[in-house]
Design an enzyme around this catalytic site. Structure first.
Site, PDB file in Angstrom:
ATOM      1  N   ARG A 107     -15.030  -5.756  -0.686  1.00 16.35           N
ATOM      2  CA  ARG A 107     -14.416  -5.514   0.562  1.00 16.35           C
ATOM      3  C   ARG A 107     -13.566  -3.957   0.516  1.00 16.35           C
ATOM      4  O   ARG A 107     -12.979  -3.755  -0.342  1.00 16.35           O
ATOM      5  CB  ARG A 107     -13.242  -6.230   1.082  1.00 16.35           C
ATOM      6  CG  ARG A 107     -12.573  -5.996   2.204  1.00 16.35           C
ATOM      7  CD  ARG A 107     -11.292  -5.340   1.926  1.00 16.35           C
ATOM      8  NE  ARG A 107     -10.545  -5.434   3.186  1.00 16.35           N
ATOM      9  CZ  ARG A 107      -9.381  -4.620   3.404  1.00 16.35           C
ATOM     10  NH1 ARG A 107      -8.935  -4.069   2.558  1.00 16.35           N
ATOM     11  NH2 ARG A 107      -8.912  -4.603   4.540  1.00 16.35           N
ATOM     12  N   ASP A 146      -9.328   0.478   5.024  1.00 14.87           N
ATOM     13  CA  ASP A 146      -9.002   1.750   5.721  1.00 14.87           C
ATOM     14  C   ASP A 146      -8.633   3.091   4.759  1.00 14.87           C
ATOM     15  O   ASP A 146      -9.137   4.226   5.072  1.00 14.87           O
ATOM     16  CB  ASP A 146      -8.157   1.716   6.793  1.00 14.87           C
ATOM     17  CG  ASP A 146      -6.644   1.217   6.117  1.00 14.87           C
ATOM     18  OD1 ASP A 146      -6.563   0.023   5.852  1.00 14.87           O
ATOM     19  OD2 ASP A 146      -5.789   2.090   6.135  1.00 14.87           O
ATOM     20  N   THR A 179       0.705  -1.398  -0.049  1.00 15.70           N
ATOM     21  CA  THR A 179      -0.090   0.006   0.070  1.00 15.70           C
ATOM     22  C   THR A 179       1.082   1.208   0.099  1.00 15.70           C
ATOM     23  O   THR A 179       2.138   1.275   0.661  1.00 15.70           O
ATOM     24  CB  THR A 179      -0.902  -0.051   1.284  1.00 15.70           C
ATOM     25  OG1 THR A 179      -1.864  -1.066   1.153  1.00 15.70           O
ATOM     26  CG2 THR A 179      -1.826   1.226   1.410  1.00 15.70           C
TER      27      THR A 179
HETATM   28  N1  ASP Z   1      -4.515  -1.023   4.834  1.00 18.59           N
HETATM   29  C1  ASP Z   1      -4.618  -1.930   3.799  1.00 18.59           C
HETATM   30  C2  ASP Z   1      -6.237  -2.347   3.676  1.00 18.59           C
HETATM   31  O1  ASP Z   1      -6.464  -3.091   4.728  1.00 18.59           O
HETATM   32  C3  ASP Z   1      -3.779  -2.763   3.167  1.00 18.59           C
HETATM   33  C4  ASP Z   1      -2.389  -2.291   3.620  1.00 18.59           C
HETATM   34  O2  ASP Z   1      -2.052  -1.277   4.180  1.00 18.59           O
HETATM   35  O3  ASP Z   1      -1.335  -3.120   3.113  1.00 18.59           O
HETATM   36  O4  ASP Z   1      -6.821  -2.258   2.649  1.00 18.59           O
END
Ligand code: ASP
Length: 306
Positions: A205, A208, A177
Site C-alpha cells: 500500500r 499520499d 507522519t
Molecule cells: N498520510 C499518511 C498515509 O496515509 C498517514 C499520516 O499522515 O498519518 O500514509
C-alpha cells in the site's frame, strides 16, 4: 465550504525566511504529546540553522525531516508503523519550488532516512518516484545501507499493530507522519514529507506522502505544502496541490483550512496541512484532534503546538 470541521489553525508572517514542520495529524495521547512537540522543535531548529546560514529551502526541509525520521516518536524512519505482515514499508518525497523537480520513494524496506534517498532520486535519476525493490537497489547503489528491521521497529509500533489487528482495522492512523515546508532568503520554497503510512496496511500500500500533489507540493509562484492524514482521501483530492492553488487567492492558513474542509466534505477524510507561502508567511490547519508542529523565522520567532 463547511469549515466547522477544522479543529485548529495557526498563521504567521510574512518573513524573509521561515520554516514550519509537522509531526502528523491524528489522535496522540495527551501524555505523549509533549514528546511530539519537543521533537518538532528540535527538527525546526535544525532546519532553521540551514536557513540562517543562507542555505536553501530544499536543504532545510530535508534536514528537518531527517531529524524527525531519526526520532522514534514519529511514524517515519525509526519508529515507523507496521504493515499487516509486521514489516516497515516507508514512503517519502520532497519537492523544489524553483524547478518543480521532485523525488520520492515508496513501499521502501527499512532504511534510516528515506527522505535522503528521495533527494537522490530527484538529483540523480531522471525519475520522480521509485518503488519497493527498485528503490532499495537505487539506494544501495548510492551508498545507503539497509537497516536491520529490529533497529527501526519500536515497542509502540508493535503495540499499535496488535491493537489494529484485534480491531480488524487500518483506521486510527499512527499520528506521527512528518513533514516540513520552508521559504529561504532567496524566495525559494520547498516541501518534504515522510511516513510509515498507516498501521496494518496491506503490504504494497502506498499513501499520499510520496505522491507529488497529494502529500507534497512546492511552487515558488505560490507556496510549499506538506500534508498528513487519511492518505486515500488525500490522494483523491490532490490535497497539497489543491491547497497551493488556493493560496494564490488567500492566506496560507485559510488555504489549509479550506482545502481540508473540501476534502472532508467530498470524501469524509480528515488530516492536516502546513504551508509556507512565497512571501514567507506560514499557515497550518487540522481536522483531527492533534497535530504537533513547530515554526521558526528570521526575526527570531519560535512557535510550537499540537
Ligand atoms: N498520510 C499518511 C498515509 O496515509 C498517514 C499520516 O499522515 O498519518 O500514509
Amino acid at each position: 465550504m463547511a469549515e466547522e470541521v477544522v479543529t485548529a489553525s495557526w498563521a504567521y508572517g510574512p518573513s524573509t525566511w521561515s520554516i514550519l514542520v509537522h509531526g502528523g495529524a491524528g489522535d496522540v495521547a495527551a501524555e505523549r504529546l509533549p514528546l511530539h512537540v519537543a521533537g518538532c522543535e528540535r527538527a525546526v531548529a535544525a532546519g532553521a540553522a540551514v536557513l540562517a546560514a543562507g542555505g536553501s529551502a530544499l536543504d532545510a526541509v530535508q534536514r528537518a525531516v531527517e531529524v524527525l525520521e531519526d526520532d522514534p516518536c514519529f511514524n517515519a524512519g525509526t519508529g515507523a508503523c507496521l504493515n499487516a505482515d509486521g514489516a516497515i514499508e516507508l514512503d517519502a518525497s520532497l519537492m523544489d519550488g524553483t524547478t518543480l523537480r521532485a523525488g520520492g520513494v515508496c513501499a521502501l524496506e527499512p532504511f534510516k532516512n528515506p527522505i535522503a534517498i528521495a533527494r537522490r532520486v530527484m538529483d540523480e535519476s531522471p525519475h520522480v518516484l521509485l518503488a519497493a525493490e527498485g528503490a532499495a537497489r537505487f539506494a544501495i547503489e548510492r551508498g545507503f545501507q539497509r537497516a536491520a528491521p529490529e533497529s527501526m521497529i519500536t515497542e509502540l509500533a508493535r503495540a499499535k499493530l496488535e491493537a489494529a489487528r484485534a480491531k480488524h482495522t487500518t483506521e486510527g492512523w499512527a499520528g506521527g507522519t512528518v513533514g516540513a515546508v520552508a521559504r529561504d532568503a532567496n524566495g525559494r520554497v520547498a516541501a518534504a514529507t515522510s511516513t510509515g503510512g498507516v498501521v496494518n496496511k496491506l503490504a504494497g500500500r502506498v499513501g499520499d506522502s510520496p505522491i507529488v500533489g497529494a502529500g507534497t507540493y512546492a511552487d515558488d509562484t505560490a507556496a510549499a505544502c506538506s500534508t498528513t492524514g487519511h492518505g486515500e482521501a488525500m490522494i483523491r483530492v490532490c490535497l497539497a496541490k489543491t491547497a497551493i492553488d488556493a493560496v494564490r487567492a488567500t492566506s496560507a492558513e485559510s488555504a489549509a483550512r479550506g482545502s481540508l474542509a473540501m476534502m472532508h466534505a467530498r470524501t469524509g477524510g480528515t488530516g492536516g496541512a502546513i504551508l509556507a507561502a512565497r512571501d514567507g508567511s506560514l499557515g497550518l490547519a487540522r481536522t483531527t484532534r492533534t497535530m504537533s508542529w513547530a515554526a521558526a523565522a528570521n526575526d527570531g520567532t519560535r512557535a510550537s503546538g499540537a
